[in-house]
Write an enzyme that holds these catalytic residues in place. Structure first.
Site, PDB file in Angstrom:
ATOM      1  N   PHE A 272      38.354  67.317  87.090  1.00 21.51           N
ATOM      2  CA  PHE A 272      37.761  66.048  87.501  1.00 21.51           C
ATOM      3  C   PHE A 272      36.239  66.084  87.451  1.00 21.51           C
ATOM      4  O   PHE A 272      35.618  67.030  87.939  1.00 21.51           O
ATOM      5  CB  PHE A 272      38.165  65.715  88.940  1.00 21.51           C
ATOM      6  N   ASP A 273      35.650  65.035  86.884  1.00 22.16           N
ATOM      7  CA  ASP A 273      34.245  64.763  87.152  1.00 22.16           C
ATOM      8  C   ASP A 273      34.157  64.337  88.619  1.00 22.16           C
ATOM      9  O   ASP A 273      35.152  63.908  89.210  1.00 22.16           O
ATOM     10  CB  ASP A 273      33.749  63.648  86.231  1.00 22.16           C
ATOM     11  N   MET A 274      32.985  64.463  89.232  1.00 19.56           N
ATOM     12  CA  MET A 274      32.866  64.099  90.645  1.00 19.56           C
ATOM     13  C   MET A 274      32.318  62.687  90.846  1.00 19.56           C
ATOM     14  O   MET A 274      32.999  61.814  91.369  1.00 19.56           O
ATOM     15  CB  MET A 274      31.974  65.101  91.384  1.00 19.56           C
TER      16      MET A 274
END
Length: 226
Positions: free
Chosen positions: A7-9
């Site tokens: 996941f990107d944040m």
């Protein structure tokens, strides 16, 4: 076989990019430069080392005339002052469910202090690995951050899915040859056209992730068409 989700944040896990944009604009204004929200969203995912020269050029200035550490320090102070911590609705519950099925990782272009602070507060004990902008020399759109996550997770690229909301993040995932789901949080869906799958919003993203099965084959779309 699917083994890991990466996941990107900012913009995927937490609704934070408006605060990042406001903080960067304040830092640039203090240095005598003006930038726009769109300039910042266009390079979302890059770390300051790679992204600041692009923003300074957008402001029609010479990057070599500025101290990146000074700009970053002003940004960090302003971000900490204005930031209101908020995960997207349902994200924590979704991640807790997914953790029983897959390895989970975060890959963010933000600095280590900010990333770890957010993850520790909102998602303690959820992620198996975290890669920040301080952990790689070349940030998104280079594939290095995602390849670092794959290495740390000890899985193959064809056993992962990347979830991204940023143009540079999608580009980085595709350069790493990893299946990518795009969610257009702050940009138009068409700007994430390189993603293998685009979901319209976070609710649809959560539904899709919950319904994934380990037997799913995360083969990048351009390879499936061969």
């Amino acid at each position: 076989m699917l083994k890991a989700l990466i996941f990107d944040m900012d913009g995927v896990l937490v609704d934070s990019m408006p605060f990042h944009a406001a903080a960067w604009k304040k830092a640039f204004l203090d240095m005598g430069m003006v930038i726009q929200d769109g300039d910042i969203y266009a390079i979302e995912g890059s770390n300051p080392r790679n992204g600041l020269p692009l923003l300074i050029k957008k402001a029609r200035k010479d990057p070599e005339a500025f101290d990146f550490e000074v700009i970053t320090a002003i940004y960090r102070q302003e971000f900490n002052r204005i930031f209101k911590l908020k995960a997207f609705d349902g994200m924590k519950e979704c991640l807790e469910l997914l953790k029983s099925r897959y390895l989970l990782s975060v890959v963010s272009g933000s600095d280590r202090f900010i990333v770890n602070g957010i993850i520790d507060q909102l998602f303690p004990g959820i992620f198996d690995t975290v890669v920040t902008g301080d952990d790689v020399l070349n940030s998104k759109p280079d594939p290095d951050p995602f390849l670092k996550a794959v290495e740390l997770l000890n899985v193959g690229r064809k056993e992962c899915i990347v979830i991204e909301n940023a143009i540079l993040g999608v580009e980085a995932a595709k350069k790493a040859d990893i299946y990518c789901i795009g969610v257009p949080t702050y940009v138009e869906p068409s700007e994430l056209h390189r993603a293998d799958l685009i979901v319209g919003n976070h609710q649809k993203l959560l539904e899709h992730l919950i319904n994934l099965e380990p037997a799913f084959n995360p083969e990048p779309a351009f390879r499936r068409r061969k």
